[in-house]
Structure formats: C-alpha cells, structure tokens
Design an enzyme around this catalytic site. Sequence first.
Site, PDB file in Angstrom:
ATOM      1  N   LYS A 173      -5.371  57.378  24.180  1.00 45.10           N
ATOM      2  CA  LYS A 173      -5.468  57.151  25.624  1.00 45.10           C
ATOM      3  C   LYS A 173      -4.548  55.999  26.015  1.00 45.10           C
ATOM      4  O   LYS A 173      -4.805  54.849  25.700  1.00 45.10           O
ATOM      5  CB  LYS A 173      -6.899  56.790  26.045  1.00 45.10           C
ATOM      6  CG  LYS A 173      -7.032  56.836  27.579  1.00 45.10           C
ATOM      7  CD  LYS A 173      -8.237  56.089  28.097  1.00 45.10           C
ATOM      8  CE  LYS A 173      -8.016  54.610  28.198  1.00 45.10           C
ATOM      9  NZ  LYS A 173      -6.917  54.194  29.084  1.00 45.10           N
ATOM     10  N   GLU A 190      -6.004  44.494  18.937  1.00 44.86           N
ATOM     11  CA  GLU A 190      -4.710  43.800  19.089  1.00 44.86           C
ATOM     12  C   GLU A 190      -4.683  43.232  20.494  1.00 44.86           C
ATOM     13  O   GLU A 190      -4.493  43.959  21.459  1.00 44.86           O
ATOM     14  CB  GLU A 190      -3.549  44.787  18.886  1.00 44.86           C
ATOM     15  CG  GLU A 190      -3.473  45.379  17.497  1.00 44.86           C
ATOM     16  CD  GLU A 190      -2.990  44.393  16.450  1.00 44.86           C
ATOM     17  OE1 GLU A 190      -2.457  43.322  16.806  1.00 44.86           O
ATOM     18  OE2 GLU A 190      -3.166  44.690  15.256  1.00 44.86           O
ATOM     19  N   CYS A 238       2.979  40.607  24.147  1.00 44.10           N
ATOM     20  CA  CYS A 238       1.825  39.858  23.628  1.00 44.10           C
ATOM     21  C   CYS A 238       2.251  38.754  22.685  1.00 44.10           C
ATOM     22  O   CYS A 238       1.608  37.716  22.610  1.00 44.10           O
ATOM     23  CB  CYS A 238       0.887  40.817  22.926  1.00 44.10           C
ATOM     24  SG  CYS A 238       1.739  41.807  21.695  1.00 44.10           S
ATOM     25  N   GLU A 268      -3.001  33.208  29.031  1.00 43.51           N
ATOM     26  CA  GLU A 268      -1.860  34.122  28.947  1.00 43.51           C
ATOM     27  C   GLU A 268      -1.448  34.525  30.366  1.00 43.51           C
ATOM     28  O   GLU A 268      -2.266  35.011  31.143  1.00 43.51           O
ATOM     29  CB  GLU A 268      -2.286  35.359  28.151  1.00 43.51           C
ATOM     30  CG  GLU A 268      -1.177  36.357  27.928  1.00 43.51           C
ATOM     31  CD  GLU A 268      -1.667  37.626  27.223  1.00 43.51           C
ATOM     32  OE1 GLU A 268      -2.688  38.205  27.670  1.00 43.51           O
ATOM     33  OE2 GLU A 268      -1.037  38.032  26.249  1.00 43.51           O
TER      34      GLU A 268
HETATM   35  P1  NAD Z   1      -6.158  45.946  29.488  1.00 49.03           P
HETATM   36  O1  NAD Z   1      -7.076  45.224  28.574  1.00 49.03           O
HETATM   37  O2  NAD Z   1      -6.343  45.819  30.936  1.00 49.03           O
HETATM   38  O3  NAD Z   1      -6.230  47.537  29.173  1.00 49.03           O
HETATM   39  C1  NAD Z   1      -5.973  48.048  27.894  1.00 49.03           C
HETATM   40  C2  NAD Z   1      -6.564  49.442  27.761  1.00 49.03           C
HETATM   41  O4  NAD Z   1      -7.982  49.379  27.802  1.00 49.03           O
HETATM   42  C3  NAD Z   1      -6.152  50.415  28.849  1.00 49.03           C
HETATM   43  O5  NAD Z   1      -5.816  51.643  28.251  1.00 49.03           O
HETATM   44  C4  NAD Z   1      -7.416  50.537  29.701  1.00 49.03           C
HETATM   45  O6  NAD Z   1      -7.505  51.754  30.383  1.00 49.03           O
HETATM   46  C5  NAD Z   1      -8.494  50.412  28.635  1.00 49.03           C
HETATM   47  N1  NAD Z   1      -9.829  49.990  29.073  1.00 49.03           N
HETATM   48  C6  NAD Z   1     -10.164  49.294  30.180  1.00 49.03           C
HETATM   49  N2  NAD Z   1     -11.502  49.066  30.190  1.00 49.03           N
HETATM   50  C7  NAD Z   1     -12.006  49.614  29.056  1.00 49.03           C
HETATM   51  C8  NAD Z   1     -13.306  49.686  28.490  1.00 49.03           C
HETATM   52  N3  NAD Z   1     -14.377  49.147  29.078  1.00 49.03           N
HETATM   53  N4  NAD Z   1     -13.458  50.306  27.296  1.00 49.03           N
HETATM   54  C9  NAD Z   1     -12.390  50.849  26.647  1.00 49.03           C
HETATM   55  N5  NAD Z   1     -11.137  50.815  27.147  1.00 49.03           N
HETATM   56  C10 NAD Z   1     -10.945  50.199  28.339  1.00 49.03           C
HETATM   57  O7  NAD Z   1      -4.681  45.524  29.034  1.00 49.03           O
HETATM   58  P2  NAD Z   1      -3.271  45.784  29.751  1.00 49.03           P
HETATM   59  O8  NAD Z   1      -3.239  45.066  31.053  1.00 49.03           O
HETATM   60  O9  NAD Z   1      -2.921  47.229  29.705  1.00 49.03           O
HETATM   61  O10 NAD Z   1      -2.278  45.076  28.706  1.00 49.03           O
HETATM   62  C11 NAD Z   1      -2.002  43.716  28.697  1.00 49.03           C
HETATM   63  C12 NAD Z   1      -2.756  43.003  27.598  1.00 49.03           C
HETATM   64  O11 NAD Z   1      -2.545  43.641  26.347  1.00 49.03           O
HETATM   65  C13 NAD Z   1      -2.284  41.571  27.404  1.00 49.03           C
HETATM   66  O12 NAD Z   1      -3.392  40.717  27.236  1.00 49.03           O
HETATM   67  C14 NAD Z   1      -1.474  41.633  26.120  1.00 49.03           C
HETATM   68  O13 NAD Z   1      -1.377  40.422  25.420  1.00 49.03           O
HETATM   69  C15 NAD Z   1      -2.202  42.675  25.348  1.00 49.03           C
HETATM   70  N6  NAD Z   1      -1.319  43.244  24.340  1.00 49.03           N
HETATM   71  C16 NAD Z   1      -1.550  42.975  23.019  1.00 49.03           C
HETATM   72  C17 NAD Z   1      -0.709  43.483  22.046  1.00 49.03           C
HETATM   73  C18 NAD Z   1      -0.945  43.217  20.583  1.00 49.03           C
HETATM   74  O14 NAD Z   1      -0.449  43.959  19.758  1.00 49.03           O
HETATM   75  N7  NAD Z   1      -1.681  42.179  20.207  1.00 49.03           N
HETATM   76  C19 NAD Z   1       0.385  44.271  22.410  1.00 49.03           C
HETATM   77  C20 NAD Z   1       0.598  44.522  23.774  1.00 49.03           C
HETATM   78  C21 NAD Z   1      -0.262  44.021  24.729  1.00 49.03           C
END
Ligand code: NAD
Length: 492
Positions: free
Chosen positions: A187, A261, A295, A394
Amino acid sequence: MTTTFSFSQQLYIDGRRTDGESGTRVTVLNPATEEPIAEVPQAATGDVRRAIAAARTAFDDGPWPRMAPRERAAILLRMAEEMERRLPELVAVNMAEAGSVRWLAESIQTGIPVAHLRDMAERVVPTFAWDRPVDPFVAPGIGIAQGQMRREAFGVCALISAYNFPFFLSMMKLVPALAAGCTVVLKPAPTTPLESLLIGDFADAAGLPPGVLNVVTGDVEAGRELTTNPMVDLVSFTGSDAVGRMVYAQAAGTMKKVILELGGKSASIVRADADLDGAVRGAIGGMTVHAGQGCSLLTRTIVHESLHDELVERIRAGLAGVTVGDPSDPATAMGPLISEAQRDKVEKLIRTGEVEGARIVTGGGRPAGLDKGYYVEPTLFAGVDNSMTIAQTEFFGPVGVVIPFSTDEEAVRIANDSPYGLAGGVWSADTAAAYEIATRIRAGSVSINGGGAGVNPRVAFGGYKQSGLGREWGEFGLDEYLQTKSITWSAR
Ligand code: NAD
C-alpha cells in the site's frame, strides 16, 4: 504542464486489475503545478481484505514459497528486465507525482531500486544460505542428537510506504519480501500511488504467480486493516514516527512481526580539520535534496566553533545558487514539497524557530515568482541550541540548522541528543578520529566525508532509537523476511 499516463492505474489483486468496491476515486496532483495527473480508485476495506486473502492463498497453497531459490530468482530477474525496459516511464511518473528533479528521479528514485532487484536476483538469492546443517550433538543420556536449521519465508507481508520516494521505498520492502518467498500486499502513500500501481504490470510481465503481489490504495483505514488482519504475518512500514507508533500498537493484537522505518533528525559533525568544501556541499545537499524530504538527510550541522561563521556564510552563499522551481526543467536543483499540508507544517516550524530565538540566515518564506506548486525557500537557521524545537523535530522540508561545538565529546553528545537515530555524518581530515566518532553516533548509518546513506543497497539501512526497528537492504534486509525453523530427528 499536466502529464497523463496510459498504464493501468487500477488496484492489482490476485493477478487482476480492478476498480474495487468503493466507487470512489482519488485525484493525484503534480505538486509542482497543483494540476491533476491521474485519478485512482480508493480501495475499500473489502478490497484490502480480498488482497490479503489472495496473498494468504498464494502463500499457503501456491508455488512461490516452495520454489527453488533459483526459480524465484529467474522470475525476479525478468521483473527487473521489464522495469529496465520501462524505466523512462517510471522516471516520468516519479517526476510528476513526487515532484523529483530529473537526476534524483533517475538515480535514487528508480535506477537504484531496479539495480537492487537485479543484484538480489543475480547475486544473493541463488547463493544465500537457506538451509544450514548442524553438527551432531552428544546429548547425555539420550544419544546423538541431529538436526537442521532452515530459513523459511515469513508469510503474508503488509508493506506500507511513505510518499517521498514512492518506488524506492516500495521496492526496499518488495525486493527482499519476494526474494524470501513471501507474498505481499503493498500500500503506497495516498499522495503518490502511481509508481506502486505500475509494479503490477512488471509482475504480470515477469510471470509472478497470481496473489504473490497485490497492490491497493488508501490511507488510514486501509493501513489499519493491513496491520490488524489476522491473516497478515508481518508488517513493514515506512513513514512518520507518529504513525509508526500506531502501526506498532495495531499489530500487537495479532503479534505480527513489525519492521519500522521512521523519521530522522540526523547530525553531520564538521571537525576543525574538515574539508570545508565537502562539508558545505554536504550541508546544502542535506537541506535541498528532494526539498529536504528524505528521512536520512543530514539536517543538523554540528560544526567546530572555529569554523562556525565561515561555514554558515558559505552555506548561505551556496544556497543562493540553488535554483528552485519546476522539477521538469533541467536547470532546476530543487522542486516542491508534496502537498499544501506538508508546506503548512514546514512553515509553522520555521515560525517556531523564530519564536524560540534562532536566527534565519537565509530563506524562511516562499520563493518569488512561483504562484503554483508547494514551494518553500531553502532556509538556514543559526544561533540554534540543540534543545530548540527546530533542532529536535523533523521538518521534512528544505530547512537546516547549524550548531557549534568545542570538543569531539561535545559534538557526539549533541549528535546523540535526539529521539531519532537514523543516520549521521562526520567530516574530518583525520579519518581515524572520524571513524572513532562514527562508532559513537547512535544511528543505523554513518558516513565519513560524504557518501551518504541511501545509495548502496548492499549495506543495511535502518534506525536506532525512535527511527525504527529492523533493517532494510542487502542480506540483512532479506533476513527480516525469513524465520528460522529447526528440524530434528532421532539417530536411533
Ligand atoms: P505517514 O506516516 O504520514 O504515512 C505513511 C504511510 O502510513 C502511508 O501509506 C499512510 O497511508 C499510512 N498510514 C496512515 N495512518 C495509518 C495507520 N493508522 N495504520 C497504518 N498505516 C497508516 O508518512 P509520510 O508523510 O508518507 O512520509 C514521511 C515520513 O516518512 C517522514 O517522517 C520520513 O522521515 C519517513 N520516512 C522514513 C524512511 C526510512 O526509511 N526510515 C524513508 C522515507 C520516509
């Protein structure tokens, strides 16, 4: 300019394309123009359940987990070849939905994950130590105990990814999961679903058995189903630490294995003997690569006090030369943020920095002349104390902070004074001293004199502390999708 794409943008469930049950469609915007580029079906909970059931059947009854590794590798290699053939299309989709500039779209966003898949299929899967014999053991009073250790596919995996590197992040999960023999429901983030939906085409072309890969859309509701459904064995999540905490809790009810992650606020330590040109380039990259939406970007520059003023001035001068604008223009170095909501969040945090007394050296607003698109100026803060909100939180936007230190001890202390621990960097002419510091930074990846995380899929990637759990990439990443079984037998 609005770009439209001709590949199927339907859900991909059990080897078939479908619009799903909801009848609702979600518009995907180009963040550089705010123009619609596609409309994708919103998966209903029923669609997510069907996808999970298809993955369950493919795992329990299908050939994929039971295939010889070489057979699986051959199919994965065909998938890589298909991706290579359609790479220009992937690049175009990535630029349009994620707002990437071209060099990034061609390298980290698409080229590296495809090369990772090829490397996994050619080099790792055929030679991996799947089964290991164990030396016989003389068990007192029993006799000779004999057995074997097997590494088996973990099961049905829910792969949930973030918006910033849509294809890259999905592939970081998909490649080891498929290589291990797992079946998956993927997803993507709601703002960037297109590249993941396109992966269904690659699976079809490679002859992946139906149900092994399923791709659904959606947001919180779909994510909840994926992390609570009892048929799912493992959840691999990339996203914010706030949602990561929810995912961890949601998955606890059915005791799923969880790989997280999450975010970062990674530090780069610039020692007094550092190559300043490199350190300046690194700091500018940490702020501007994908408009700071990475990230593992090094967004906290911790600099020896003797170099502080010079470094701040040189970063300021360098940022003045960063062209911000339409990512499809080859002259552009930095594109937009993904959405209005993300820009609001970044702008609010910038205001917090001012209120807390930090000094904006450059930036702080929106770039002139860009009326459309979610742009923010590259913004540098000095006069920062590490306890400030802007040093602890962040941004996920083009914002950096500079903090002075006087001793290596202090530099390490400041670097580690963070809830996160995703990445780190050290700049020094004394490579032994830099290495010593690297061993003391509590983060999953540390670079010395440049060469940051995210480009070598043969090394592990992942977080310490609240940056997450588990590792992706390389053989460490593959290991996460396997479980260990012992089979023992009687010698009598
Ligand atoms: P987000 O946490 O808003 O969403 C991530 C995913 O979670 C989306 O697919 C979303 O639809 C889903 N989601 C939302 N609520 C959920 C729930 N209750 N249960 C399960 N899934 C749910 O993140 P974002 O805004 O898409 O991405 C940015 C963040 O991701 C930043 O904090 C960044 O640091 C992190 N990130 C981490 C890495 C890594 O490898 N460590 C890589 C890229 C991004």
